[in-house]
Scaffold this motif. Structure first.
Motif, PDB file in Angstrom:
ATOM      1  N   PRO A  50       0.727  -1.275  -0.113  1.00 41.63           N
ATOM      2  CA  PRO A  50       0.045  -0.030   0.018  1.00 41.63           C
ATOM      3  C   PRO A  50       0.748   1.309  -0.016  1.00 41.63           C
ATOM      4  N   ALA A  51       1.913   1.200   0.458  1.00 43.76           N
ATOM      5  CA  ALA A  51       2.965   2.346   0.543  1.00 43.76           C
ATOM      6  C   ALA A  51       3.359   2.813  -0.737  1.00 43.76           C
ATOM      7  N   SER A  52       2.981   2.141  -1.817  1.00 43.21           N
ATOM      8  CA  SER A  52       3.506   2.317  -3.073  1.00 43.21           C
ATOM      9  C   SER A  52       2.716   3.588  -3.496  1.00 43.21           C
ATOM     10  N   ILE A  53       1.615   3.919  -2.842  1.00 46.15           N
ATOM     11  CA  ILE A  53       0.940   5.113  -3.187  1.00 46.15           C
ATOM     12  C   ILE A  53       1.725   6.351  -2.960  1.00 46.15           C
ATOM     13  N   LEU A  54       2.478   6.290  -2.023  1.00 44.24           N
ATOM     14  CA  LEU A  54       3.396   7.278  -1.530  1.00 44.24           C
ATOM     15  C   LEU A  54       4.193   7.727  -2.552  1.00 44.24           C
ATOM     16  N   ALA A  55       4.868   6.385  -3.349  1.00 47.43           N
ATOM     17  CA  ALA A  55       5.680   6.562  -4.440  1.00 47.43           C
ATOM     18  C   ALA A  55       5.230   7.545  -5.732  1.00 47.43           C
ATOM     19  N   TRP A  56       3.958   7.164  -6.035  1.00 46.07           N
ATOM     20  CA  TRP A  56       3.021   7.808  -6.945  1.00 46.07           C
ATOM     21  C   TRP A  56       2.925   9.332  -6.440  1.00 46.07           C
ATOM     22  N   VAL A  57       2.603   9.708  -5.218  1.00 44.83           N
ATOM     23  CA  VAL A  57       2.475  11.038  -4.815  1.00 44.83           C
ATOM     24  C   VAL A  57       3.580  11.758  -4.942  1.00 44.83           C
ATOM     25  N   VAL A  58       4.665  11.192  -4.512  1.00 42.81           N
ATOM     26  CA  VAL A  58       6.062  11.995  -4.390  1.00 42.81           C
ATOM     27  C   VAL A  58       6.524  12.077  -5.916  1.00 42.81           C
ATOM     28  N   LEU A  59       6.262  11.072  -6.832  1.00 42.35           N
ATOM     29  CA  LEU A  59       6.571  11.500  -8.106  1.00 42.35           C
ATOM     30  C   LEU A  59       5.764  12.492  -8.949  1.00 42.35           C
ATOM     31  N   LEU A  60       4.488  12.448  -8.637  1.00 43.12           N
ATOM     32  CA  LEU A  60       3.513  13.449  -9.179  1.00 43.12           C
ATOM     33  C   LEU A  60       3.631  14.783  -8.676  1.00 43.12           C
ATOM     34  N   ALA A  61       4.278  14.964  -7.319  1.00 43.64           N
ATOM     35  CA  ALA A  61       4.769  16.366  -6.878  1.00 43.64           C
ATOM     36  C   ALA A  61       5.934  16.692  -7.568  1.00 43.64           C
ATOM     37  N   MET A  62       6.722  15.706  -7.750  1.00 44.51           N
ATOM     38  CA  MET A  62       8.182  16.211  -8.515  1.00 44.51           C
ATOM     39  C   MET A  62       7.842  16.548  -9.941  1.00 44.51           C
ATOM     40  N   CYS A  63       6.323  16.329 -10.404  1.00 43.80           N
ATOM     41  CA  CYS A  63       6.190  16.669 -11.809  1.00 43.80           C
ATOM     42  C   CYS A  63       5.893  18.066 -11.802  1.00 43.80           C
ATOM     43  N   VAL A  64       5.416  18.627 -10.917  1.00 40.88           N
ATOM     44  CA  VAL A  64       4.971  20.078 -10.908  1.00 40.88           C
ATOM     45  C   VAL A  64       6.325  21.021 -11.404  1.00 40.88           C
ATOM     46  N   PRO A  65       7.464  20.879 -10.581  1.00 38.49           N
ATOM     47  CA  PRO A  65       8.499  21.956 -10.881  1.00 38.49           C
ATOM     48  C   PRO A  65       9.124  21.552 -12.453  1.00 38.49           C
ATOM     49  N   VAL A  66       9.121  19.914 -12.597  1.00 41.13           N
ATOM     50  CA  VAL A  66       9.658  19.630 -13.725  1.00 41.13           C
ATOM     51  C   VAL A  66       8.754  20.026 -15.023  1.00 41.13           C
ATOM     52  N   ALA A  67       7.721  19.784 -14.747  1.00 39.78           N
ATOM     53  CA  ALA A  67       6.765  20.248 -16.129  1.00 39.78           C
ATOM     54  C   ALA A  67       6.686  21.824 -16.146  1.00 39.78           C
ATOM     55  N   ALA A  68       6.618  22.442 -14.955  1.00 36.49           N
ATOM     56  CA  ALA A  68       6.718  23.874 -14.861  1.00 36.49           C
ATOM     57  C   ALA A  68       8.219  24.558 -15.555  1.00 36.49           C
ATOM     58  N   SER A  69       9.213  23.915 -15.284  1.00 32.04           N
ATOM     59  CA  SER A  69      10.510  24.475 -15.698  1.00 32.04           C
ATOM     60  C   SER A  69      10.554  23.907 -17.274  1.00 32.04           C
ATOM     61  N   PHE A  70      10.200  23.034 -17.812  1.00 31.25           N
ATOM     62  CA  PHE A  70      10.325  22.537 -19.004  1.00 31.25           C
ATOM     63  C   PHE A  70       9.248  23.542 -19.988  1.00 31.25           C
ATOM     64  N   ALA A  71       8.337  23.870 -19.326  1.00 29.81           N
ATOM     65  CA  ALA A  71       7.408  24.632 -20.185  1.00 29.81           C
ATOM     66  C   ALA A  71       7.885  26.158 -20.275  1.00 29.81           C
ATOM     67  N   ALA A  72       8.699  26.631 -19.076  1.00 28.30           N
ATOM     68  CA  ALA A  72       9.361  27.951 -18.963  1.00 28.30           C
ATOM     69  C   ALA A  72      10.313  28.118 -19.775  1.00 28.30           C
ATOM     70  N   LEU A  73      11.236  26.871 -20.089  1.00 29.38           N
ATOM     71  CA  LEU A  73      12.233  26.942 -20.984  1.00 29.38           C
ATOM     72  C   LEU A  73      11.676  26.835 -22.342  1.00 29.38           C
ATOM     73  N   GLY A  74      10.686  26.182 -22.597  1.00 29.92           N
ATOM     74  CA  GLY A  74       9.976  26.235 -24.041  1.00 29.92           C
ATOM     75  C   GLY A  74       9.500  27.419 -24.447  1.00 29.92           C
ATOM     76  N   VAL A  75       9.119  28.498 -23.418  1.00 25.71           N
ATOM     77  CA  VAL A  75       8.586  29.900 -23.833  1.00 25.71           C
ATOM     78  C   VAL A  75       9.774  30.647 -24.088  1.00 25.71           C
ATOM     79  N   ARG A  76      10.979  30.299 -23.348  1.00 25.66           N
ATOM     80  CA  ARG A  76      12.270  31.343 -23.890  1.00 25.66           C
ATOM     81  C   ARG A  76      12.943  30.734 -24.760  1.00 25.66           C
ATOM     82  N   PHE A  77      12.888  29.568 -25.225  1.00 25.04           N
ATOM     83  CA  PHE A  77      13.430  28.975 -26.408  1.00 25.04           C
ATOM     84  C   PHE A  77      12.780  28.101 -27.127  1.00 25.04           C
ATOM     85  N   PRO A  78      11.563  28.830 -28.019  1.00 21.98           N
ATOM     86  CA  PRO A  78      10.525  28.036 -28.608  1.00 21.98           C
ATOM     87  C   PRO A  78      10.934  27.264 -30.062  1.00 21.98           C
ATOM     88  N   ASP A  79      11.378  26.138 -29.666  1.00 24.94           N
ATOM     89  CA  ASP A  79      11.584  25.316 -30.985  1.00 24.94           C
ATOM     90  C   ASP A  79      11.567  23.917 -30.572  1.00 24.94           C
TER      91      ASP A  79
END
Length: 429
Positions: A50-79
């Protein structure tokens, strides 16, 4: 390196002139969703219960800055260059070449794993056993290789339809299992200790790669600065709902049996639909895995040709990389490696978890490279920059749980540097 053939996710996007928020959300979410999620819930449950749910939650939380940073870089370098472009700008061409090798090296492992997943669902439906699963997986791999060799490519509409089908299958499985979720299945919550959560996260990373897709799409929006953040937020919401729902439903409805099945979606659907769920899940899994393997090979074969053209791989691999041509030499390298891995996996008795962990290790290394580039290119000491720093630390921790599998990206990095050094020496002569 070239732009659009530097990642798996880039290969899966259709050629479009201008994207809207809806289409961009579908493409971005579809790049993250993949056939791995058809079996990952059971692998995570086997690792941490059941603690595998924590792994899902942690990785989903990590996705927030990962996705946001890649999007921010995509805006700065749009190709379309994505992570490779960012690494090239922040660290240099040799580091960007290593990223390319990591992607290219991950593909043969990943396509064998994906094909095997489809085989397991079909074998479960008809009762063929492990030998049958391997045979079906082999046919999926062979079919995708032939399809790419003759130049057949899936249209953007078909790729979008596959992403929608996978999302629909996941949602149906969650809704079907919801009435059967019981609190008793969540105890004991941490049977394997805290380290088991890290082990679950190391294999689950397979399902969280692909956020760089937003940066690849950046050049296709009419207004990247306005649309790309919206697309990223929407995709994050879709992924969070589907993944958390699936994690909770798998543990809550199946209980200890979640760790004993290779086809968790079939098991979830069967609780409501009965035996009719088996052929339905098998057909969906077979379609999805073939589509994913076909797309991965298509994109990676062009990546290999681009590496050859730009001097980061042998020049003879560049043949066929021009628009409208088929990079058969690069495809042959991928196909040979994939077939060898498949044969070795069956001969040595390797399991699906090992293949998915190996793929996840390479993809986590690519994500870490992208985060390192973000730390250099984004404004410092901002909330996003600190979020990227935290995500980088977390990615390092996840990689640490890969253990000896870290040798794979290490060997690929050494091979890349060695090739570049040898090529430079030959040029000087």
């Amino acid at each position: 390196m070239t732009v659009q053939e530097t990642t798996l996710s880039a290969s899966a996007r259709p050629d479009v002139r201008r994207l809207g928020v809806g289409g961009g959300t579908a493409l971005c979410a579809g790049a993250v969703l993949g056939p791995g999620v058809l079996t990952l819930p059971s692998l995570a449950a086997a690792a941490a219960g059941p603690a595998s749910i924590l792994a899902w939650v942690v990785l989903l939380a990590m996705c927030v800055p990962v996705a946001a940073s890649f999007a921010a870089l995509g805006v700065r370098f749009p190709d379309g260059g994505g992570v490779a472009t960012f690494v090239h700008r922040a660290i240099g061409p040799r580091a960007a070449a290593v990223v390319g090798w990591w992607f290219y090296g991950a593909v043969p492992i990943g396509v064998v794993a994906a094909a095997w997943i489809g085989g397991k669902y079909v074998a479960d439906a008809v009762g063929w056993g492990e030998a049958g699963a391997a045979a079906v997986g082999g046919l999926v791999l062979a079919g995708a290789l032939v399809s790419n060799a003759v130049g057949l490519r899936m249209s953007g509409r078909v790729q979008l339809m596959m992403g929608g089908l996978l999302a629909a299958v996941l949602l149906c499985a969650v809704l079907a299992a919801a009435p059967r979720i019981t609190a008793a299945h969540f105890t004991p919550f941490l049977p394997g200790g805290w380290t088991s959560v890290g082990s679950a996260a190391s294999v689950l990373f397979f399902a969280f790669a692909g956020w760089e897709a937003a940066s690849h799409l950046s050049g296709e929006f009419a207004d990247p600065g306005r649309d790309l953040p919206r697309v990223t937020r929407n995709a994050l919401a879709v992924i969070t709902v589907l993944y958390l729902g699936l994690a909770v439903a798998t543990i809550g409805a199946l209980g200890p049996a979640a760790a004993d099945t290779d086809t968790p979606l079939t098991a979830l659907l069967a609780q409501s639909v009965g035996v009719a769920a088996r052929p339905v899940a098998a057909a969906a899994a077979l379609f999805l895995t073939f589509g994913a393997v076909n797309s991965y090979l298509a994109g990676a074969s062009r990546l290999g040709a681009a590496l050859g053209r730009d001097g980061a791989a042998p020049r003879w691999m560049a043949k066929g990389g021009e628009p409208g041509e088929v990079p058969r030499r690069s495809l042959a390298v991928l196909g040979t490696a994939a077939v060898a891995l498949a044969v070795a996996a069956q001969w040595r008795g390797a399991d699906l978890r090992l293949l998915m962990e190996a793929t996840a290790t390479c993809l986590a290394a690519v994500t870490l490279a992208g985060l390192a580039a973000a730390l250099v290119l984004l404004p410092r000491r901002t909330p996003l920059w600190y979020g990227v720093a935290a995500a980088s630390v977390l990615t390092v921790v996840v990689l640490a749980f890969s253990g000896w599998l870290l040798l794979i990206p290490l060997v690929l990095a050494v091979a890349s540097f060695s090739f570049l050094g040898l090529r430079r020496g030959l040029v000087r002569r």
